[in-house]
Design an enzyme around this catalytic site. Sequence first.
Site, PDB file in Angstrom:
ATOM      1  CD  GLU A 189      -1.088   0.004   3.798  1.00 19.96           C
ATOM      2  OE1 GLU A 189      -2.246  -0.320   3.640  1.00 19.96           O
ATOM      3  OE2 GLU A 189      -0.749   0.613   4.864  1.00 19.96           O
ATOM      4  CD  GLU A 264      -4.211  -0.268  15.179  1.00 18.24           C
ATOM      5  OE1 GLU A 264      -3.410  -0.352  14.073  1.00 18.24           O
ATOM      6  OE2 GLU A 264      -3.975  -1.008  16.098  1.00 18.24           O
ATOM      7  CD  GLU A 278      -3.832  -3.731  12.012  1.00 17.94           C
ATOM      8  OE1 GLU A 278      -3.957  -4.860  12.145  1.00 17.94           O
ATOM      9  OE2 GLU A 278      -2.878  -3.152  12.449  1.00 17.94           O
ATOM     10  NE  ARG A 282      -4.725  -7.977  19.101  1.00 16.51           N
ATOM     11  CZ  ARG A 282      -3.953  -7.108  19.164  1.00 16.51           C
ATOM     12  NH1 ARG A 282      -3.987  -6.349  20.520  1.00 16.51           N
ATOM     13  NH2 ARG A 282      -2.841  -6.601  18.483  1.00 16.51           N
TER      14      ARG A 282
END
Length: 662
Positions: A189, A264, A278, A282
């Site tokens: 990316e 994020e 991403e 968790r």
Amino acid sequence: MINRLLVANRAEIASRVFRTCRRLGIETVAIHSDADAGLPYVAEADTAVRLPGNTPGETYLRADLVIEAAKKAGADAIHPGYGFLSENADFAQAVVDAGLTWVGPDPSSITSMGSKIGAKALMKAAGVPILEAPESPTEADLPLLVKASAGGGGRGMRIVRALADLEGEIGKAREEAASAFGDGTVFVEPYVERGRHVEVQVVGDGAGDVLVLGERDCSIQRRHQKVVEEAPAPALPQATREALHEAAHAAAAAIDYRGAGTVEFLYDEDADRFFFLEMNTRLQVEHPVTELVHGVDLVEMQLAVAEGRGLPAVEQGGAPATTGRRDPGAPDGHAIEVRLYAEDPAADYQPQSGVLTTFEVPDEPGVRVDRGFVSGSEVSTFYDAMLAKVMVHAPTREQACRQLAGVLRRTRIHGLVTNRDQLVAILTDPDFVAGRVSTAFLSGWSSSERQRTGVETTDAPLAAAIAVAETQRLARTVQHRIPVAFRNVPSQPQRTEFEAVTGSTDDVLAVEWWGGRDGYTAEGVRVLRVSTGSSDGVEVVLERDGLATTYACRVTGLPGRETVDVDAPSGYRRLVRVPRFLDPSEQVASGSLLAPMPGSVVKVLVEQGQQVAAGDPVLVLEAMKMQHTVSAPTDGVVSRLEVAPGTQVAAGEVMAVVEEQG
């Protein structure tokens, strides 16, 4: 209702979850490898189960062993912590199939977000902005970033600044990702050179109710791994802040998210735009800063959702919310967290291992410490090198920076090199204090070049020499009336040499001093006081140019080879005494390639007898899931090759010898 909970993790992570469980009256179960048997979290649990082996693959990554341990200990629920199996959909499903309560998101959500490639496609469909690289990049598209599709923490991540390097960097990233996550899939990316890493905390009930708990800035990173985190994000336009929260809500709603998670983003401050990176399905390492400013316990929320009680009441900014997006009120003050690592920033952040002889953090108002180690704990080579998270919650960001820097200065850490002094330098750096942060903040940055508060003192080696002499005096069993450092030629000083392990770039530090019936003296320095008998070892107070400085010294090791840990207002020094007479058996041949840290050789790139040039890669060493290339120090011939792939080496061990050709 959950009655007994097993945490499928270790160290600080397990201790953090146990703390909430104790408050709620839930019994706890720890699992541990052989290497972790002596860590505090094992004793903190109500029940501990030993898993055979040492490496993660032998212990914490074995889903069958973890579930078997839960059943053996009578646990009715499993919390994955963060890391290891926490984002493993197969493990989550296996826990459910075993009839245990899974404290985490639905396995389908983990699968949806487990692949960064698949997650990007899903987020694009949900209207969340993403970063995309062209299929055939050109020079105009540089720089590029190669990333592992599975996992995180900077592993399997490489920056590419020349198209000619792209293929090679992809290969290296695949190898590192396969080693760390068992999946070598990578993607490319665009790389935003001076972007900011901003993430949003969400908690969902799996039925459409999503609580958005503000954002954190995690831009201060080394090797793409976070070092300093804070909440709320500094200098963020309010409209951008609200847009980030809305995008995070859309991401969580797109997969009917259940439990605590983090979305994020990469924020391009110059263009005032952000992109999805991403979603971590968790709890995150940095979650405490959110807890501090919003007055919540995210682990308690996870447990409530897992028990089917939905999201607990949280103070709302407006009218009571119904099903859908929920936001708490404005954050209370500012919180900053630093990750204290056993690593050497001056040596490319090489992880350290060994015994942590002293680890004492001041207990002060507004300070929170989530730790995995205490004084006397051993830091092994098998796992992450983070010792603890140290946090401060204060009314303003400026106050939080100043207080946290002060707490770190007063923290005593002996036995291992750490990043403590670098953290102090970051927190006192004018750019950081002003909120001028980015993921490139530490690029080319040296903590030794940064101005720190306090007066720099240079007499640590002299204080160490006096501490050694005083320790030897106290250890005497005979000749108590003979003065310290007595010699037949009193005009000549004693000379003590030290090798600086940390705090200096000098190879050897030599000091000269005298000892006699009236105490210790040295040129240009007044020895005001030498005291012993306290828990601090030997305290030496020296005065130079009218300035008195106190040095707290701890002396360990064999006579003649002592190690002295010195704490002073200007920082910490670790000094190892150079013996007056060297043992020939301890000398190594010129051109020897020594292991910079304990680890495993994963690749040997040369053969014995091969001609190499200075800088040519000789072998690749893996330590704590990061790969380090060891290169030839000079032009020459590989005269000795002592290792092969799979060889375990200790720090300082000779791996190969490159003999310079005349």
